[in-house]
Design an enzyme around this catalytic site. Structure first.
Site, PDB file in Angstrom:
ATOM      1  N   TYR A  56       6.240  -5.231  -1.014  1.00  0.00           N
ATOM      2  CA  TYR A  56       4.938  -6.080  -1.158  1.00  0.00           C
ATOM      3  C   TYR A  56       5.221  -7.530  -0.858  1.00  0.00           C
ATOM      4  O   TYR A  56       5.777  -8.123  -1.926  1.00  0.00           O
ATOM      5  CB  TYR A  56       4.214  -6.072  -2.438  1.00  0.00           C
ATOM      6  CG  TYR A  56       3.947  -4.703  -2.887  1.00  0.00           C
ATOM      7  CD1 TYR A  56       3.459  -3.590  -1.894  1.00  0.00           C
ATOM      8  CD2 TYR A  56       3.731  -4.256  -4.232  1.00  0.00           C
ATOM      9  CE1 TYR A  56       3.204  -2.265  -2.185  1.00  0.00           C
ATOM     10  CE2 TYR A  56       3.038  -2.955  -4.554  1.00  0.00           C
ATOM     11  CZ  TYR A  56       3.055  -1.918  -3.477  1.00  0.00           C
ATOM     12  OH  TYR A  56       2.845  -0.727  -3.989  1.00  0.00           O
ATOM     13  N   HIS A 123       9.650   5.044  -3.118  1.00  0.00           N
ATOM     14  CA  HIS A 123       8.193   4.607  -2.535  1.00  0.00           C
ATOM     15  C   HIS A 123       7.696   5.570  -1.375  1.00  0.00           C
ATOM     16  O   HIS A 123       6.319   5.963  -1.407  1.00  0.00           O
ATOM     17  CB  HIS A 123       8.377   3.063  -1.728  1.00  0.00           C
ATOM     18  CG  HIS A 123       6.963   2.643  -1.706  1.00  0.00           C
ATOM     19  ND1 HIS A 123       6.838   1.047  -1.882  1.00  0.00           N
ATOM     20  CD2 HIS A 123       5.588   2.881  -1.879  1.00  0.00           C
ATOM     21  CE1 HIS A 123       5.544   0.653  -1.755  1.00  0.00           C
ATOM     22  NE2 HIS A 123       4.749   1.695  -1.898  1.00  0.00           N
TER      23      HIS A 123
END
Length: 324
Positions: A56, A123
């Site tokens: 992010y 992830h």
């Protein structure tokens, strides 16, 4: 705020996803001060479960969360993720090789300003690295005290079983909401069998289930929803029928559409902890209040009966990273 157990990890049953503060959505990164206020307000309200990831930004979201938690680290259960940035190649891309994981965890610890990560997720599953190798290095990080619990994101049932056989998996994160229910077919039954918690991301349908989104014109050009299949190509307008039913149930229940969508998720079980994302303290307050919303059997049945939305969850390239 009620709490639940994710494979032995105690968390508030409503968390806070920090991604939208820094990446992918309209206005991301435009007001870090407001994002910090949102994180502080979450802690004040008893929202202990904070979720971020190195990708992010990349990296800037972890730094933001780290700044916000300075002096309040022990109030939070901190989750972050690795695996969509390759530290062996020095670029974005899937990589869960042990060498990349080792580099990733050190960077995350530094940016978050902490000596341990409470929940460390892969992830996305790396097709080039056996899950046993990845979980093997995660188990080492647990023994070293750098990580408390491990998790997976968007992994299929077979991968989850293989991972859990190497080291206990506390939680699996996947998209789950009134308009994305794929997890109910195979993954959720496997999690229940193994005693693993479920962490739904995008529990408000990327903001759509709040009723606030009516047009693509509300998104800036950098907002990935502008090209997402469920919003683009006329599908946004088709999917407003889902919002209409959520709004109708919400009005009857004396709650907002967001609270109603979250209350439906919370009704799925005491091993479910959604992480609605926002960068605004007012939305944190609204979402946290869903903890007190109880939907009766009739209203739950109406929401259960909603038909699937028009459009895939992601475009083809991103869907390829999700295990069935």
């Amino acid at each position: 705020m009620k709490h639940v157990s994710l494979g032995g990890l105690d968390v508030s049953r409503i968390g806070l996803g920090a991604m939208t503060m820094s990446a992918f959505y309209t206005g991301a990164g435009s007001d870090d001060a407001e994002s910090v206020r949102a994180l502080h307000r979450a802690l004040d309200l008893g929202v202990t479960f904070i979720d971020t990831a190195e990708i992010y930004g990349p990296f800037s979201n972890e730094e933001l969360v780290g700044r916000a938690l300075k002096g309040r680290r022990d109030e939070a259960v901190l989750a972050t993720k690795f695996g969509l940035y390759s530290h062996t190649r020095g670029e974005e891309g899937v990589d869960s090789s042990p060498a990349s994981v080792r580099t990733a965890v050190e960077g995350s610890l530094r940016r978050l300003g902490t000596d341990r990560i409470d929940l460390y997720y892969q992830h996305r599953v790396d097709p080039d690295t056996p899950i046993e190798e990845t979980v093997g290095v995660l188990a080492e990080l647990v023994r070293e005290g750098k990580v408390r619990h491990i998790g997976l994101s968007e992994a299929g049932a077979e991968t989850i079983r293989r991972a859990h056989a190497v080291h206990p998996v506390a939680a699996v994160q996947t998209e789950y909401s009134l308009w994305t229910r794929d997890v109910e077919e195979e993954v959720l039954p496997a999690l229940r069998e193994l005693g693993i918690g479920l962490v739904p991301y995008s529990p408000l349908g990327r903001g759509f289930l709040t009723g606030a989104i009516r047009s693509l014109d509300q998104f800036d050009d950098g907002d990935f929803r502008k090209t997402n299949p469920r919003f683009a190509g006329g599908n946004l307008e088709k999917n407003l029928r889902i919002v209409a039913e959520v709004e109708a149930v919400a009005e009857e229940a004396g709650a907002t559409p967001a609270q109603t969508a979250l209350a439906w998720l919370l009704s799925r079980g005491d091993d479910v902890a959604p992480i609605p994302g926002t960068k605004r303290a007012s939305r944190v307050e609204e979402n946290a209040a869903a903890d007190a919303v109880e939907l009766d059997a009739g209203r739950l049945a109406r929401l259960d009966a909603l038909t699937p939305p028009a459009g895939e969850r992601y475009e083809a390239e991103r869907m390829a990273l999700i295990e069935e």
